[in-house]
Design an enzyme around this catalytic site. Structure first.
Site, PDB file in Angstrom:
ATOM      1  N   PHE A 194       0.814  -1.223   0.000  1.00 23.22           N
ATOM      2  CA  PHE A 194       0.000   0.000   0.000  1.00 23.22           C
ATOM      3  C   PHE A 194       0.844   1.270   0.000  1.00 23.22           C
ATOM      4  O   PHE A 194       0.452   2.286   0.552  1.00 23.22           O
ATOM      5  CB  PHE A 194      -1.016  -0.005   1.165  1.00 23.22           C
ATOM      6  CG  PHE A 194      -1.838  -1.266   1.200  1.00 23.22           C
ATOM      7  CD1 PHE A 194      -2.723  -1.560   0.166  1.00 23.22           C
ATOM      8  CD2 PHE A 194      -1.686  -2.187   2.226  1.00 23.22           C
ATOM      9  CE1 PHE A 194      -3.448  -2.738   0.165  1.00 23.22           C
ATOM     10  CE2 PHE A 194      -2.405  -3.371   2.231  1.00 23.22           C
ATOM     11  CZ  PHE A 194      -3.294  -3.648   1.194  1.00 23.22           C
ATOM     12  N   ARG A 195       2.051   1.146  -0.593  1.00 24.40           N
ATOM     13  CA  ARG A 195       2.948   2.308  -0.696  1.00 24.40           C
ATOM     14  C   ARG A 195       3.392   2.847   0.663  1.00 24.40           C
ATOM     15  O   ARG A 195       3.842   3.980   0.759  1.00 24.40           O
ATOM     16  CB  ARG A 195       2.297   3.458  -1.495  1.00 24.40           C
ATOM     17  CG  ARG A 195       1.802   3.042  -2.869  1.00 24.40           C
ATOM     18  CD  ARG A 195       2.907   3.118  -3.924  1.00 24.40           C
ATOM     19  NE  ARG A 195       2.444   2.639  -5.220  1.00 24.40           N
ATOM     20  CZ  ARG A 195       2.784   1.454  -5.739  1.00 24.40           C
ATOM     21  NH1 ARG A 195       3.570   0.624  -5.067  1.00 24.40           N
ATOM     22  NH2 ARG A 195       2.356   1.103  -6.922  1.00 24.40           N
ATOM     23  N   LEU A 196       3.256   2.031   1.677  1.00 24.69           N
ATOM     24  CA  LEU A 196       3.691   2.455   3.020  1.00 24.69           C
ATOM     25  C   LEU A 196       5.105   1.930   3.260  1.00 24.69           C
ATOM     26  O   LEU A 196       5.366   1.103   4.131  1.00 24.69           O
ATOM     27  CB  LEU A 196       2.700   1.960   4.086  1.00 24.69           C
ATOM     28  CG  LEU A 196       1.276   2.509   3.889  1.00 24.69           C
ATOM     29  CD1 LEU A 196       0.314   1.913   4.900  1.00 24.69           C
ATOM     30  CD2 LEU A 196       1.267   4.028   3.978  1.00 24.69           C
TER      31      LEU A 196
END
Ligand SMILES: Cc1cc2nc3c(=O)[nH]c(=O)nc-3n(C[C@H](O)[C@H](O)[C@H](O)COP(=O)(O)O)c2cc1C
Length: 212
Positions: A188-190
């Site tokens: 999640f692009r985290l």
């Protein structure tokens, strides 16, 4: 292009990389992981420079040496990159290991390797590459492929079967880091980002986690 959630490969580095206290050992581990996993050129790295007008420039090179003094690659010092690096004295580098979904960014100062260090690496190169270092006026206009081949033939004849000395215009440049940032893909692009900073060579590193 469709976007899928990237699942990072199993972490190869032992433990949580964001917990490490200094960057060189971690870089060595990530480079070793890349050497195992990448299909080719795990040592390929983009080197960014800036020309005298302030316009940025970037191209790939191959990292040939790395230790606590910095990141070394070899090139023609009269090429665009050679002139820009020696003139500005500063550079940035970016490694991207696709199969590991990792990135390392480096910013630092430029120094030339010693003539002895450059000679040692030059001698390890294939004869054709040593001839090429003489024949190529890297980054300058080339009239035709034939003109390059003529230069190769000229230097091949000149050196015969004898020793091929290293040209003065061909050497190694070392980026002495003042910043090294490690990035690893997370869902999640985290992503995880950890940046090491120091004022100059020999000073202690400060570590900071960054928002992705
Ligand atoms: C994967 C890869 C590795 C490269 N390695 C080097 C290198 O180690 N040294 C070099 O001078 N050029 C290397 N090149 C060529 C450079 O990207 C570039 O075309 C050339 O050095 C001229 O750049 P300049 O005009 O900005 O000086 C490499 C290119 C690629 C794609």
């Amino acid at each position: 292009m469709t976007h899928t959630v990237n699942t990072p490969p199993e972490a190869l580095t032992k433990g949580d990389f964001t917990e490490v206290a200094e960057p060189f050992q971690l870089f060595a581990e990530w480079l070793a992981d890349a050497t195992e996993k990448e299909i080719n050129d795990p040592n390929a790295v983009a080197v960014a420079t800036v020309d005298d007008s302030g316009l940025p420039n970037v191209r790939m090179v191959l990292l040939k040496d790395f230790d606590e003094r910095g990141f070394v690659f070899y090139t023609n010092l009269e090429s665009a990159k050679g002139r820009e690096l020696l003139s500005a004295g500063k550079a940035a580098m970016c490694f991207h290991w696709k199969s590991l979904r990792r990135q390392v960014r480096v910013r630092g100062l430029v120094t030339q390797v010693s003539p002895e260090e450059a000679d040692e690496y030059y001698k390890s190169r294939p004869r054709g590459s040593r001839i090429g270092a003489w024949a190529s006026k890297q980054s300058r206009p080339l009239e035709s492929r034939f003109a390059l081949e003529k230069e190769v033939a000229r230097y091949t004849a000149k050196f015969g079967i004898g020793d091929i000395p290293r040209p003065d215009h061909w050497s190694g440049l070392r980026i002495v880091p003042v910043e090294i940032e490690f990035w690893h893909d997370r869902p999640f692009r985290l992503h995880d980002r950890v940046k090491f900073t120091r004022a100059s060579e020999g000073e202690a590193w400060t570590k900071a986690r960054l928002y992705p």
